[in-house]
Design a protein around this motif. Structure first.
Motif, PDB file in Angstrom:
ATOM      1  N   ARG A  65      65.791 -65.656 -13.975  1.00 19.80           N
ATOM      2  CA  ARG A  65      65.929 -64.290 -14.490  1.00 19.80           C
ATOM      3  C   ARG A  65      64.906 -63.343 -13.868  1.00 19.80           C
ATOM      4  NH1 ARG A  65      67.313 -66.259 -20.355  1.00 19.80           N
ATOM      5  NH2 ARG A  65      69.561 -65.967 -20.275  1.00 19.80           N
ATOM      6  N   SER A  66      63.697 -63.808 -13.676  1.00 19.25           N
ATOM      7  CA  SER A  66      62.662 -62.908 -13.145  1.00 19.25           C
ATOM      8  C   SER A  66      62.629 -62.886 -11.615  1.00 19.25           C
ATOM      9  CB  SER A  66      61.284 -63.310 -13.677  1.00 19.25           C
ATOM     10  OG  SER A  66      60.924 -64.594 -13.203  1.00 19.25           O
ATOM     11  N   GLY A  67      63.011 -63.975 -10.955  1.00 21.06           N
ATOM     12  CA  GLY A  67      62.874 -64.044  -9.513  1.00 21.06           C
ATOM     13  C   GLY A  67      64.129 -63.806  -8.713  1.00 21.06           C
ATOM     14  N   ILE A  68      65.278 -64.194  -9.248  1.00 26.37           N
ATOM     15  CA  ILE A  68      66.514 -64.106  -8.467  1.00 26.37           C
ATOM     16  C   ILE A  68      67.405 -62.963  -8.942  1.00 26.37           C
ATOM     17  CG2 ILE A  68      68.654 -65.316  -7.883  1.00 26.37           C
ATOM     18  CD1 ILE A  68      66.999 -67.886  -7.839  1.00 26.37           C
ATOM     19  N   LYS A  69      67.501 -62.765 -10.247  1.00 28.24           N
ATOM     20  CA  LYS A  69      68.403 -61.732 -10.773  1.00 28.24           C
ATOM     21  C   LYS A  69      68.121 -60.338 -10.217  1.00 28.24           C
ATOM     22  CE  LYS A  69      70.406 -59.921 -14.998  1.00 28.24           C
ATOM     23  NZ  LYS A  69      70.372 -59.916 -16.459  1.00 28.24           N
ATOM     24  N   PRO A  70      66.850 -59.947  -9.979  1.00 24.30           N
ATOM     25  CA  PRO A  70      66.643 -58.612  -9.415  1.00 24.30           C
ATOM     26  C   PRO A  70      67.281 -58.426  -8.028  1.00 24.30           C
ATOM     27  CG  PRO A  70      64.596 -59.454 -10.319  1.00 24.30           C
ATOM     28  CD  PRO A  70      65.594 -60.580 -10.350  1.00 24.30           C
ATOM     29  N   TYR A  71      67.429 -59.520  -7.274  1.00 25.48           N
ATOM     30  CA  TYR A  71      68.000 -59.439  -5.930  1.00 25.48           C
ATOM     31  C   TYR A  71      69.489 -59.721  -5.911  1.00 25.48           C
ATOM     32  CZ  TYR A  71      63.134 -59.566  -4.710  1.00 25.48           C
ATOM     33  OH  TYR A  71      61.803 -59.277  -4.629  1.00 25.48           O
ATOM     34  N   LYS A  72      69.934 -60.520  -6.858  1.00 22.43           N
ATOM     35  CA  LYS A  72      71.347 -60.884  -6.924  1.00 22.43           C
ATOM     36  C   LYS A  72      71.792 -60.798  -8.389  1.00 22.43           C
ATOM     37  CE  LYS A  72      74.601 -64.191  -5.136  1.00 22.43           C
ATOM     38  NZ  LYS A  72      74.816 -65.417  -4.399  1.00 22.43           N
ATOM     39  N   PRO A  73      72.058 -59.584  -8.849  1.00 24.04           N
ATOM     40  CA  PRO A  73      72.376 -59.385 -10.266  1.00 24.04           C
ATOM     41  C   PRO A  73      73.612 -60.155 -10.713  1.00 24.04           C
ATOM     42  CG  PRO A  73      72.004 -57.292  -9.174  1.00 24.04           C
ATOM     43  CD  PRO A  73      72.059 -58.327  -8.109  1.00 24.04           C
ATOM     44  N   TRP A  74      73.620 -60.538 -11.985  1.00 21.74           N
ATOM     45  CA  TRP A  74      74.780 -61.176 -12.571  1.00 21.74           C
ATOM     46  C   TRP A  74      75.131 -60.477 -13.871  1.00 21.74           C
ATOM     47  CZ3 TRP A  74      70.610 -64.877 -11.777  1.00 21.74           C
ATOM     48  CH2 TRP A  74      69.782 -65.050 -12.874  1.00 21.74           C
ATOM     49  N   GLY A  75      76.277 -60.827 -14.422  1.00 23.92           N
ATOM     50  CA  GLY A  75      76.802 -60.127 -15.582  1.00 23.92           C
ATOM     51  C   GLY A  75      76.421 -60.736 -16.918  1.00 23.92           C
TER      52      GLY A  75
END
Length: 111
Positions: A65-75
């Protein structure tokens, strides 16, 4: 891998699988930005993979959530699924993650 393409008088850079793009007046600047973006993503992924075998599932989900979601958002549906996994399996260490432990949890979720 990121790619640059000419659009009119400007160069546009896109990274496949990542929702970041930017326009530049020169191909050199576009390529430099793409290289920096890829390095940043590699660092995020490397940091994520560093302690995979010893971390708890909950720790790994929070790191996503903190490392990947900012670059590859999900729903919302992925967030909901991760919340459920974190609640049910969050304390389990990844080295102890086996199909015997996951299947009883996964069956009601899939149903």
């Amino acid at each position: 891998m990121a790619f640059a393409r000419k659009r009119g008088e400007k160069w546009e850079v896109r990274k496949h699988g990542v929702t970041k793009s930017k326009s530049f007046t020169s191909k050199t600047a576009a390529t430099a930005w793409a290289t920096a973006l890829e390095a940043e993503l590699d660092r995020a992924i490397a940091g994520h993979n560093a302690d995979v075998k010893t971390a708890a599932m909950g720790d790994m989900i929070r790191k996503d959530r903190s490392g990947i979601k900012p670059y590859k958002p999900w729903g919302r549906s992925k967030d909901a699924a991760l919340n459920k996994v974190e609640k049910e399996l969050g304390r389990l260490r990844t080295k102890n993650l086996t199909s015997r432990r996951v299947v009883p949890y996964a069956s009601p979720v899939a149903g």
